[in-house]
Design a protein around this motif. Structure first.
Motif, mmCIF file in Angstrom:
data_model
loop_
_atom_site.group_PDB
_atom_site.id
_atom_site.type_symbol
_atom_site.label_atom_id
_atom_site.label_comp_id
_atom_site.label_asym_id
_atom_site.label_seq_id
_atom_site.Cartn_x
_atom_site.Cartn_y
_atom_site.Cartn_z
ATOM 1 N N GLY A 1 0.822 -1.197 0.000
ATOM 2 C CA GLY A 1 0.000 0.000 0.000
ATOM 3 C C GLY A 1 0.853 1.243 0.000
ATOM 4 O O GLY A 1 2.062 1.195 -0.237
ATOM 5 N N SER A 2 0.224 2.372 0.285
ATOM 6 C CA SER A 2 0.915 3.658 0.310
ATOM 7 C C SER A 2 1.406 3.959 1.717
ATOM 8 O O SER A 2 0.674 3.780 2.693
ATOM 9 C CB SER A 2 -0.036 4.772 -0.138
ATOM 10 O OG SER A 2 0.539 6.048 0.099
ATOM 11 N N LEU B 1 1.648 6.725 2.918
ATOM 12 C CA LEU B 1 0.858 7.833 3.430
ATOM 13 C C LEU B 1 -0.380 7.362 4.184
ATOM 14 O O LEU B 1 -1.005 8.157 4.888
ATOM 15 C CB LEU B 1 0.441 8.757 2.284
ATOM 16 C CG LEU B 1 1.588 9.408 1.502
ATOM 17 C CD1 LEU B 1 1.051 10.235 0.354
ATOM 18 C CD2 LEU B 1 2.468 10.254 2.422
ATOM 19 N N ASP B 2 -0.730 6.087 4.063
ATOM 20 C CA ASP B 2 -1.895 5.542 4.756
ATOM 21 C C ASP B 2 -1.537 4.862 6.075
ATOM 22 O O ASP B 2 -2.435 4.356 6.770
ATOM 23 C CB ASP B 2 -2.617 4.520 3.854
ATOM 24 C CG ASP B 2 -3.200 5.158 2.605
ATOM 25 O OD1 ASP B 2 -3.532 6.358 2.652
ATOM 26 O OD2 ASP B 2 -3.307 4.453 1.580
ATOM 27 N N LEU B 3 -0.252 4.843 6.444
ATOM 28 C CA LEU B 3 0.180 4.084 7.610
ATOM 29 C C LEU B 3 0.130 4.901 8.892
ATOM 30 O O LEU B 3 0.260 6.128 8.884
ATOM 31 C CB LEU B 3 1.610 3.577 7.404
ATOM 32 C CG LEU B 3 1.869 2.625 6.243
ATOM 33 C CD1 LEU B 3 3.306 2.124 6.310
ATOM 34 C CD2 LEU B 3 0.900 1.460 6.256
ATOM 35 N N ASP B 4 0.006 4.189 9.996
ATOM 36 C CA ASP B 4 0.231 4.729 11.326
ATOM 37 C C ASP B 4 1.737 4.757 11.560
ATOM 38 O O ASP B 4 2.404 3.729 11.448
ATOM 39 C CB ASP B 4 -0.462 3.825 12.354
ATOM 40 C CG ASP B 4 -0.147 4.209 13.779
ATOM 41 O OD1 ASP B 4 0.375 5.326 14.008
ATOM 42 O OD2 ASP B 4 -0.433 3.398 14.679
ATOM 43 N N ARG C 1 4.213 15.392 1.101
ATOM 44 C CA ARG C 1 3.132 14.825 1.915
ATOM 45 C C ARG C 1 3.683 13.861 2.961
ATOM 46 O O ARG C 1 3.177 13.800 4.090
ATOM 47 C CB ARG C 1 2.120 14.125 1.012
ATOM 48 C CG ARG C 1 1.361 15.074 0.087
ATOM 49 C CD ARG C 1 0.584 14.317 -0.979
ATOM 50 N NE ARG C 1 -0.446 13.477 -0.377
ATOM 51 C CZ ARG C 1 -1.105 12.533 -1.049
ATOM 52 N NH1 ARG C 1 -0.806 12.308 -2.333
ATOM 53 N NH2 ARG C 1 -2.019 11.819 -0.442
ATOM 54 N N ALA D 1 3.308 14.074 6.932
ATOM 55 C CA ALA D 1 2.733 12.938 7.661
ATOM 56 C C ALA D 1 3.613 12.560 8.853
ATOM 57 O O ALA D 1 3.102 12.224 9.930
ATOM 58 C CB ALA D 1 2.553 11.748 6.724
ATOM 59 N N ARG E 1 2.187 12.431 12.599
ATOM 60 C CA ARG E 1 1.906 11.101 13.140
ATOM 61 C C ARG E 1 2.997 10.521 14.017
ATOM 62 O O ARG E 1 2.727 9.580 14.766
ATOM 63 C CB ARG E 1 1.634 10.130 11.983
ATOM 64 C CG ARG E 1 0.476 10.543 11.106
ATOM 65 C CD ARG E 1 0.322 9.586 9.935
ATOM 66 N NE ARG E 1 -0.464 10.167 8.870
ATOM 67 C CZ ARG E 1 -0.626 9.632 7.676
ATOM 68 N NH1 ARG E 1 -0.042 8.474 7.390
ATOM 69 N NH2 ARG E 1 -1.350 10.236 6.757
#
Length: 210
Positions: free
Chosen positions: A114-115, A117-120, A140, A144, A148
């Motif tokens: 996946g990306s 940018l979508d992770l915790d 981005r 992030a 985060r």
């Protein structure tokens, strides 16, 4: 003794196959240019020898390899017996599947598809990047990390040519080291040209606001 770029690539392919059962440097063209991805580029082992000490790893460390491809950085981590954990995240499902297949027996390695940018980001103490995406996605990513990260993190960015300024002047970021890599010095101290142009890298520390 390695004397040419071709000999280096052959040595790396043999090392990959011996440890992982697959050549991790097979050249591919990304199918995700529209999402800002660059073509997958495995890091040379000798480059990782120079850059990974900046992470100052211990048993609590957890590095995220951003754009891990088939897993060259993961292989380096395992072959060197480094402490802590490492996770690779790869946008391309086919490459992620290759990396996941050969790393499956290793409990301290995980591969996510996946990306980034979508992770915790809270589990990670460090991030490794080898020019995985275009400048817009890098911007981005930096934002992030700022939003985060729950603890201080180290970012090692190889081949950041032209992208260093995305980190400069931002609150919480400190440059720890920088340099250029173009040659491998073999056992006799002879410089073997690996990159056509010197590849710049930087090491950053981000400290979240308390």
């Amino acid at each position: 003794m390695i004397r040419t770029l071709g000999e280096l690539l052959a040595w790396e392919a043999d090392a990959d196959r011996a440890f992982c059962g697959v050549d991790l440097a097979e050249q591919q063209v990304t199918r995700f240019k529209q999402l800002g991805a660059n073509d997958p580029t495995p890091t040379h082992y000798f480059v990782l020898d120079q850059l990974f000490p900046h992470f100052e790893l211990d048993e609590r460390s957890h590095v995220l390899d951003v754009g891990c491809g088939a897993g060259r950085v993961l292989a380096y981590f395992l072959r060197e017996g480094l402490p802590g954990r490492i996770t690779g995240v790869e946008l391309d499902p086919q490459l992620a599947a290759v990396a996941r297949a050969w790393t499956e027996p290793h409990p301290n390695v995980e591969v996510l598809q996946g990306s980034v940018l979508d992770l915790d980001f809270s589990p990670y103490t460090g991030f490794y990047l080898f020019n995985p995406f275009k400048a817009g996605v890098l911007r981005r990513f930096v934002r992030a990390v700022e939003a985060r990260a729950k603890r201080p993190v180290t970012v090692v960015h190889m081949s950041d040519n032209g992208d260093t300024w995305w980190y400069v002047g931002r609150d919480g970021w400190t440059e720890l080291a920088s340099g250029k890599i173009q040659h491998l010095r073999n056992e006799r101290g002879v410089a073997v040209k690996v990159f056509e142009q010197p590849q710049h890298y930087t090491v950053w520390r981000f400290e979240p606001a308390s």
